[in-house]
Write a protein that holds these residues in place. Structure first.
Motif, PDB file in Angstrom:
ATOM      1  N   GLY A 140       1.766  -1.522 -10.588  1.00  9.73           N
ATOM      2  CA  GLY A 140       1.438  -3.402 -10.942  1.00  9.73           C
ATOM      3  C   GLY A 140       2.511  -4.104 -10.263  1.00  9.73           C
ATOM      4  O   GLY A 140       1.406  -4.767 -10.370  1.00  9.73           O
ATOM      5  N   PHE A 168       0.915  -4.163  -7.093  1.00  3.49           N
ATOM      6  CA  PHE A 168      -0.601  -4.925  -7.050  1.00  3.49           C
ATOM      7  C   PHE A 168      -0.827  -6.362  -7.048  1.00  3.49           C
ATOM      8  O   PHE A 168      -1.371  -7.333  -6.316  1.00  3.49           O
ATOM      9  CB  PHE A 168      -1.496  -4.054  -8.253  1.00  3.49           C
ATOM     10  CG  PHE A 168      -2.299  -3.059  -7.620  1.00  3.49           C
ATOM     11  CD1 PHE A 168      -2.567  -2.768  -6.539  1.00  3.49           C
ATOM     12  CD2 PHE A 168      -2.383  -2.240  -8.843  1.00  3.49           C
ATOM     13  CE1 PHE A 168      -2.870  -1.348  -6.288  1.00  3.49           C
ATOM     14  CE2 PHE A 168      -2.549  -0.751  -7.777  1.00  3.49           C
ATOM     15  CZ  PHE A 168      -3.113  -0.511  -6.475  1.00  3.49           C
ATOM     16  N   VAL A 225       2.197   1.639  -3.779  1.00  4.43           N
ATOM     17  CA  VAL A 225       1.861   2.292  -4.643  1.00  4.43           C
ATOM     18  C   VAL A 225       1.465   3.815  -4.444  1.00  4.43           C
ATOM     19  O   VAL A 225       1.688   4.668  -4.697  1.00  4.43           O
ATOM     20  CB  VAL A 225       0.489   1.993  -4.196  1.00  4.43           C
ATOM     21  CG1 VAL A 225      -1.089   2.398  -5.051  1.00  4.43           C
ATOM     22  CG2 VAL A 225       0.653   0.377  -5.311  1.00  4.43           C
ATOM     23  N   GLU A 238       0.789  -1.242  -0.239  1.00  5.76           N
ATOM     24  CA  GLU A 238       0.006   0.338   0.141  1.00  5.76           C
ATOM     25  C   GLU A 238       0.663   1.515   0.149  1.00  5.76           C
ATOM     26  O   GLU A 238       0.693   2.064  -0.707  1.00  5.76           O
ATOM     27  CB  GLU A 238      -1.129  -0.209   1.814  1.00  5.76           C
ATOM     28  CG  GLU A 238      -1.878   1.067   1.150  1.00  5.76           C
ATOM     29  CD  GLU A 238      -3.104   0.730   2.509  1.00  5.76           C
ATOM     30  OE1 GLU A 238      -3.724   1.883   3.272  1.00  5.76           O
ATOM     31  OE2 GLU A 238      -3.410  -0.088   2.718  1.00  5.76           O
ATOM     32  N   ARG A 244       2.542   6.716  -6.450  1.00  7.89           N
ATOM     33  CA  ARG A 244       1.697   7.919  -7.425  1.00  7.89           C
ATOM     34  C   ARG A 244       1.902   9.509  -6.609  1.00  7.89           C
ATOM     35  O   ARG A 244       2.263  10.191  -8.235  1.00  7.89           O
ATOM     36  CB  ARG A 244       0.200   7.565  -6.568  1.00  7.89           C
ATOM     37  CG  ARG A 244      -0.089   6.513  -6.332  1.00  7.89           C
ATOM     38  CD  ARG A 244      -1.820   6.093  -5.753  1.00  7.89           C
ATOM     39  NE  ARG A 244      -2.772   5.819  -5.349  1.00  7.89           N
ATOM     40  CZ  ARG A 244      -3.167   4.531  -7.151  1.00  7.89           C
ATOM     41  NH1 ARG A 244      -2.779   5.801  -8.294  1.00  7.89           N
ATOM     42  NH2 ARG A 244      -3.732   3.287  -7.135  1.00  7.89           N
ATOM     43  N   TYR A 283       3.785   4.010 -13.011  1.00 13.65           N
ATOM     44  CA  TYR A 283       3.040   2.867 -13.174  1.00 13.65           C
ATOM     45  C   TYR A 283       3.747   0.945 -13.597  1.00 13.65           C
ATOM     46  O   TYR A 283       2.648   0.287 -12.914  1.00 13.65           O
ATOM     47  CB  TYR A 283       2.285   2.567 -14.753  1.00 13.65           C
ATOM     48  CG  TYR A 283       0.817   4.241 -14.922  1.00 13.65           C
ATOM     49  CD1 TYR A 283       0.275   4.431 -13.974  1.00 13.65           C
ATOM     50  CD2 TYR A 283       1.544   5.050 -16.257  1.00 13.65           C
ATOM     51  CE1 TYR A 283      -0.179   5.595 -14.045  1.00 13.65           C
ATOM     52  CE2 TYR A 283       0.510   5.489 -16.249  1.00 13.65           C
ATOM     53  CZ  TYR A 283      -0.410   6.648 -15.231  1.00 13.65           C
ATOM     54  OH  TYR A 283      -1.610   7.366 -14.956  1.00 13.65           O
ATOM     55  N   ASP A 298      -5.881  -8.708 -11.298  1.00 14.97           N
ATOM     56  CA  ASP A 298      -6.454  -7.275 -12.351  1.00 14.97           C
ATOM     57  C   ASP A 298      -5.941  -5.788 -12.647  1.00 14.97           C
ATOM     58  O   ASP A 298      -6.314  -4.636 -12.964  1.00 14.97           O
ATOM     59  CB  ASP A 298      -7.907  -6.830 -12.137  1.00 14.97           C
ATOM     60  CG  ASP A 298      -8.828  -8.438 -12.499  1.00 14.97           C
ATOM     61  OD1 ASP A 298      -8.081  -9.554 -13.295  1.00 14.97           O
ATOM     62  OD2 ASP A 298     -10.003  -8.583 -11.844  1.00 14.97           O
ATOM     63  N   SER A 299      -5.485  -5.287 -11.536  1.00 12.44           N
ATOM     64  CA  SER A 299      -5.411  -3.749 -11.124  1.00 12.44           C
ATOM     65  C   SER A 299      -3.477  -3.945 -11.635  1.00 12.44           C
ATOM     66  O   SER A 299      -3.081  -2.768 -12.492  1.00 12.44           O
ATOM     67  CB  SER A 299      -5.054  -3.375  -9.811  1.00 12.44           C
ATOM     68  OG  SER A 299      -6.465  -3.163  -8.847  1.00 12.44           O
ATOM     69  N   GLN A 326      -2.530  -6.454 -14.079  1.00 14.15           N
ATOM     70  CA  GLN A 326      -2.377  -5.748 -15.779  1.00 14.15           C
ATOM     71  C   GLN A 326      -2.410  -4.353 -16.129  1.00 14.15           C
ATOM     72  O   GLN A 326      -2.464  -4.010 -16.651  1.00 14.15           O
ATOM     73  CB  GLN A 326      -4.073  -6.580 -15.633  1.00 14.15           C
ATOM     74  CG  GLN A 326      -3.653  -8.240 -15.871  1.00 14.15           C
ATOM     75  CD  GLN A 326      -4.325  -9.057 -16.840  1.00 14.15           C
ATOM     76  OE1 GLN A 326      -5.630  -8.856 -16.883  1.00 14.15           O
ATOM     77  NE2 GLN A 326      -3.598 -10.396 -17.211  1.00 14.15           N
ATOM     78  N   VAL A 327      -3.341  -3.771 -15.551  1.00 14.03           N
ATOM     79  CA  VAL A 327      -4.022  -2.624 -15.763  1.00 14.03           C
ATOM     80  C   VAL A 327      -3.036  -1.262 -15.913  1.00 14.03           C
ATOM     81  O   VAL A 327      -2.613  -0.462 -16.632  1.00 14.03           O
ATOM     82  CB  VAL A 327      -5.203  -2.039 -14.813  1.00 14.03           C
ATOM     83  CG1 VAL A 327      -5.466  -0.157 -15.520  1.00 14.03           C
ATOM     84  CG2 VAL A 327      -7.012  -2.630 -15.097  1.00 14.03           C
ATOM     85  N   TYR A 328      -2.230  -1.316 -14.621  1.00 13.00           N
ATOM     86  CA  TYR A 328      -0.844  -0.148 -14.231  1.00 13.00           C
ATOM     87  C   TYR A 328      -0.142  -0.833 -15.397  1.00 13.00           C
ATOM     88  O   TYR A 328       1.352  -0.067 -15.665  1.00 13.00           O
ATOM     89  CB  TYR A 328      -0.620  -0.152 -13.026  1.00 13.00           C
ATOM     90  CG  TYR A 328      -1.408   1.137 -12.854  1.00 13.00           C
ATOM     91  CD1 TYR A 328      -1.330   2.098 -12.521  1.00 13.00           C
ATOM     92  CD2 TYR A 328      -2.663   0.210 -11.340  1.00 13.00           C
ATOM     93  CE1 TYR A 328      -2.653   3.162 -11.893  1.00 13.00           C
ATOM     94  CE2 TYR A 328      -3.945   1.159 -10.890  1.00 13.00           C
ATOM     95  CZ  TYR A 328      -3.274   2.588 -10.913  1.00 13.00           C
ATOM     96  OH  TYR A 328      -4.742   3.123 -10.942  1.00 13.00           O
ATOM     97  N   GLN A 384      -3.714  -8.763  -6.359  1.00 14.05           N
ATOM     98  CA  GLN A 384      -4.649  -7.929  -6.714  1.00 14.05           C
ATOM     99  C   GLN A 384      -4.509  -7.926  -8.242  1.00 14.05           C
ATOM    100  O   GLN A 384      -3.599  -6.733  -8.959  1.00 14.05           O
ATOM    101  CB  GLN A 384      -4.689  -6.280  -6.700  1.00 14.05           C
ATOM    102  CG  GLN A 384      -5.040  -6.564  -4.595  1.00 14.05           C
ATOM    103  CD  GLN A 384      -4.979  -5.075  -4.243  1.00 14.05           C
ATOM    104  OE1 GLN A 384      -5.729  -4.191  -5.208  1.00 14.05           O
ATOM    105  NE2 GLN A 384      -4.577  -4.494  -3.547  1.00 14.05           N
TER     106      GLN A 384
END
Length: 378
Positions: free
Chosen positions: A258, A261, A237, A234, A241, A254, A268-269, A271-273, A266
């Motif tokens: 990723g 996460f 991340v 946490e 940011r 990013y 899915d998150s 993959q997104v980042y 996590q």
């Protein structure tokens, strides 16, 4: 008696005039009007005026004239220690290392109790690629003054660069005992732990840097990585940011988010980042594709994972580990041993100098697959 009195008055008036002229020159020098100050000093013709002319040329940035003036001053006043010291520092600044060494060695020969002389001797030796001699000079400065921060920093920086943590911390901690909020020393302490793979102990020192206003990208990136390697996902991340708003660091931020996460399951998150990181980059995506490969594998998407590792390998064929992952995944995905075997054989052909532990593992697997093929043929 009257003649003597008149002569005394004339001498006094002349001295007063000289003092007044020197005062005017000093005033001009103080407010940065160096050219006018040089003209006034030139009227004086004494040791102090000669030194001030050299200083004025140095302040202007005309180093050639400053060096020439220091040299002329010392020829006229060879015992002027302050001129010798300033001359040596300017020689060092202008990368005239051999005459700088001569200057500092001469100063030390006359006065062996000044730590500054040993510090600048060390700096000159360091720039002359004589690191061991430089370290000896820095140690001498510290022996004379245990709080000599620049010498302590130089020694600490050297050992951090050599990744010799314990030696680095000896000098860094000595400096911090004298000045606990010295940013340079705190940075060295954080780097000493970080470079040694001790991410948890590095965290409070990177945090302290940020608390002192040193929230530079380099610090944020290493703090975030330290959080990540300490499983404080946490905080990792959150720090990534902070890094993401720095121009030029969005893709790295990013990717870091990723990975944090992913470590936190996590997926899915993650993959997104990681995909966002690929979108932001204009260079290569080796790390991103490899991470997407890891995520797909955790999701039991073996074929997709293999494709991502292939893409990572295509991005950087100097790295055999990504192709090794392709081999392992092919070994899992394909049932036919004749399809699996060429992957491992190609790895050996492409990288004859594989690390021994990896080569041994691959050769063993090749032997096992060949045996599997042999028995299947019978």
């Amino acid at each position: 008696m009257k003649k003597i009195l008149v002569l005394f008055l004339l001498i006094s008036l002349q001295a007063g005039a000289q003092s007044s002229a020197l005062s005017i020159a000093d005033s001009l020098y103080t407010v940065g009007n160096y050219v006018a100050a040089i003209n006034e000093y030139a009227k004086e013709g004494n040791a102090q005026a000669s030194l001030q002319i050299a200083r004025a040329y140095n302040a202007i940035g005309n180093f050639d004239k400053a060096l020439a003036q220091y040299d002329a001053t010392l020829k006229s006043y060879p015992k002027m220690e302050i001129a010798s010291f300033e001359f040596g520092k300017l020689l060092l600044k202008t990368k005239n290392y051999r005459p700088a060494l001569e200057a500092f060695n001469a100063l030390i020969a006359e006065n062996q109790q000044n730590p500054e002389y040993f510090y600048y001797l060390g700096r000159t030796l360091e720039n002359s690629l004589k690191q061991e001699e430089a370290n000896a000079a820095f140690r001498k400065a510290v022996a004379l003054d245990s709080t000599h921060l620049r010498s302590l920093y130089s020694l600490g920086k050297y050992f951090v660069g050599q990744e010799i943590r314990d030696s680095a911390l000896v000098y860094v901690d000595q400096g911090l005992r004298f000045y606990e909020n010295d940013v340079s020393m705190i940075n060295l302490k954080a780097q000493a732990y970080f470079n040694n793979g001790q991410f948890q102990p590095a965290i409070p020192w990177f945090e302290k840097l940020i608390g002192l206003g040193e929230d530079r990208p380099f610090v944020l990136e290493r703090l975030a990585h330290s959080y990540y390697r300490s499983y404080e996902n946490e905080k990792a991340v959150e720090t990534y940011r902070m890094l993401s708003v720095v121009p030029g660091y969005l893709a790295d931020a990013y990717l870091g988010m990723g990975q944090a996460f992913m470590q936190d399951k996590q997926l899915d998150s993650a993959q997104v980042y990681i995909k966002k990181s690929i979108e932001e980059r204009t260079e290569t995506f080796e790390k991103e594709y490899a991470d997407l490969g890891r995520i797909a594998r955790l999701q039991n998407k073996t074929k997709e994972s293999m494709e991502y590792y292939k893409m990572a390998w295509e991005e950087n064929k100097e790295n055999p580990y990504n192709y090794y992952q392709v081999c392992v995944l092919a070994d899992e995905y394909y049932k036919d041993p004749k399809t699996r075997l060429p992957y491992f054989e190609r790895l050996l052909d492409l990288y004859p100098d594989l690390p021994p532990f990896l080569k041994e593992r691959v050769l063993k697997r090749v032997s096992e697959i060949k045996e599997e093929i042999h028995y299947a043929g019978n």
